[in-house]
Design an enzyme around this catalytic site. Structure first.
Site, short mmCIF file in Angstrom:
data_model
loop_
_atom_site.label_atom_id
_atom_site.label_comp_id
_atom_site.label_asym_id
_atom_site.label_seq_id
_atom_site.Cartn_x
_atom_site.Cartn_y
_atom_site.Cartn_z
N ARG A 238 -15.82 -4.97 2.60
CA ARG A 238 -15.53 -5.07 1.18
C ARG A 238 -16.04 -6.37 0.57
NH1 ARG A 238 -13.41 -0.40 0.19
NH2 ARG A 238 -11.89 0.51 1.63
N ARG B 232 -8.80 -12.41 3.55
CA ARG B 232 -9.54 -12.05 2.35
C ARG B 232 -9.28 -13.00 1.19
NH1 ARG B 232 -9.42 -5.35 2.62
NH2 ARG B 232 -11.34 -5.22 3.88
N SER C 56 0.82 -1.22 0.00
CA SER C 56 0.00 0.00 0.00
C SER C 56 0.85 1.27 0.00
CB SER C 56 -0.96 0.01 1.20
OG SER C 56 -1.80 -1.12 1.18
N GLU D 235 -7.01 -2.92 -1.41
CA GLU D 235 -8.43 -2.81 -1.09
C GLU D 235 -9.33 -2.94 -2.32
OE1 GLU D 235 -6.78 1.30 -0.11
OE2 GLU D 235 -5.93 -0.52 -0.97
#
Length: 420
Positions: A380, A339, A194, A308
């Site tokens: 998400r 995730r 990130s 993300e």
């Protein structure tokens, strides 16, 4: 509402969407404003669970935060103790607030949701120990823990492995101007993910008056005062992903208003990624529009700087005309849920073909069918399921209220997009 029937797109879209402010910018602005020399106002601040938790954490430390809806007002003050901070499931709160709380004189305890107690904290806590802060975490490097400050932090040089989250770096940098020697922070380990969020931290520190020098894997923040004043919060571009992807999946066009011309937000990569997946992107200097072409393509993409976006893009990939591979995202196993495992499980459950890679995900499209889409208390995953539901009938989305973490208005915005 325990489940939500994700609506199919009744026709090609022709929608305009106004998004609330960026969570990442709102929470950084709150931390900086809390340490400033004068009061601040945050224009267009996001009001969601994550930002409300941040505001509550600052209030617990004796800092004034008044929520006036879209404009928030912060009255700075030295942090006070004893205090107790509820992190919820917010990575920002659990990683940005402890370096600030270390400036208090006395104990400050931190805890959060059960899922938060497995998110990586060890490198940050070890860094605070190296800077002279007492930390009691039972040797686990996780929530819950308690800091015991002396009213000041000496600062200086410290080395961490921030490969688990860029927030570990940002948290230390954001409070470094108030440390006696500032900070020289070095990262040793696999690449920090990130990168745009680190750029955002550095940019916002400089705009607040801090002196920041950077080189690869090294950040230096000098001690000194921070300015208050006005922070203008950009729309949350990561939360634009599902709306813009909707045009690729359903056809037609979706416009997100007030897209910044230059930004450090990772969501800006949608301009490059969605055309590769079959969309057409145009920008008029103010608004960004994506148009569907009737084709959805698979891609090979490194998402290390925009993890993300992975969940929504994975749903688009599941509908594509060829396989996709998303890499650089091993660290999202430690986000709100694992995730990668969640995506593979849910795509496979609905008839798709997905496989975990050491650092990502491979998706080979197959015909999909309806069913319950489990969301693992991850906002998400709800947004991803909605994107898939545009093209696959019968998607029942578990626990849609979890979108309150970053976008409480999501269901209304989604319905409105389809009805325009």
């Amino acid at each position: 509402m325990t489940t939500w029937n994700a609506p199919r797109a009744p026709r090609p879209l022709k929608a305009v969407v106004d998004l609330p402010g960026s969570k990442s910018m709102t929470n950084r602005a709150l931390i900086l404003a809390a340490q400033a020399e004068e009061p601040s106002v945050l224009r267009g601040a996001l009001r969601s669970r994550d930002t409300l938790l941040m505001a509550a954490a600052l209030r617990a430390l004796g800092i004034g935060v008044r929520d006036d809806g879209v404009d928030w007002r912060v009255t700075p003050a030295p942090p006070t103790a004893p205090a107790s901070v509820d992190c919820g499931l917010s990575g920002n709160v659990m990683r940005f607030v402890p370096p600030l709380a270390a400036l208090a004189r006395g104990p400050v305890s931190f805890d959060g949701d059960p899922q938060a107690r497995v998110r990586p904290m060890g490198p940050l806590l070890e860094a605070l120990r190296a800077l002279g802060v007492s930390v009691e975490d039972s040797g686990r490097g996780l929530l819950p823990f308690t800091l015991s400050g002396t009213g000041a932090v000496e600062g200086g040089r410290v080395t961490i492995d921030a490969s688990g989250s860029s927030q570990l770096v940002s948290g230390l940098l954001l409070s470094a101007p108030r440390y006696a020697k500032g900070i020289e922070l070095r990262h040793e380990g696999p690449p920090v993910p990130s990168a745009p969020h680190l750029e955002m931290t550095v940019r916002m520190l400089r705009e607040a008056g801090a002196t920041v020098e950077t080189e690869p894997d090294v950040w230096r923040v000098a001690p000194g005062p921070l300015r208050g004043g006005e922070y203008v919060i950009e729309p949350d571009l990561s939360n634009a992903a599902q709306f813009l992807a909707a045009a690729v999946v359903a056809g037609g066009s979706v416009t997100v208003r007030n897209w910044p011309a230059a930004t450090a937000q990772p969501g800006d990569r949608l301009r490059e990624l969605l055309p590769r997946m079959g969309g057409e992107v145009s920008y008029d200097g103010r608004d960004l529009t994506v148009r569907g072409t009737g084709r959805v393509h698979g891609i090979d993409a490194d998402l290390s700087d925009a993890p993300e976006l992975a969940q929504v893009l994975a749903m688009v990939a599941a509908l594509a005309d060829g396989p996709s591979r998303f890499t650089g995202i091993a660290h999202i196993r430690g986000h709100e849920t694992d995730r990668l495992a969640a995506l593979v499980t849910e795509i496979t459950r609905l008839g798709g073909d997905a496989e975990e890679l050491p650092d990502g995900l491979e998706i080979r499209p197959r015909p999909l069918h309806g069913g319950v889409f489990h969301t693992y208390d991850d906002h998400r995953m709800v947004m991803a399921a909605a994107t898939l539901g545009l093209a696959v009938p019968g998607i029942e989305v578990e626990n849609p209220a979890t979108v309150g973490k970053t976008l409480p208005e999501f269901l209304d915005l989604w319905t409105n997009m389809l009805e325009q």
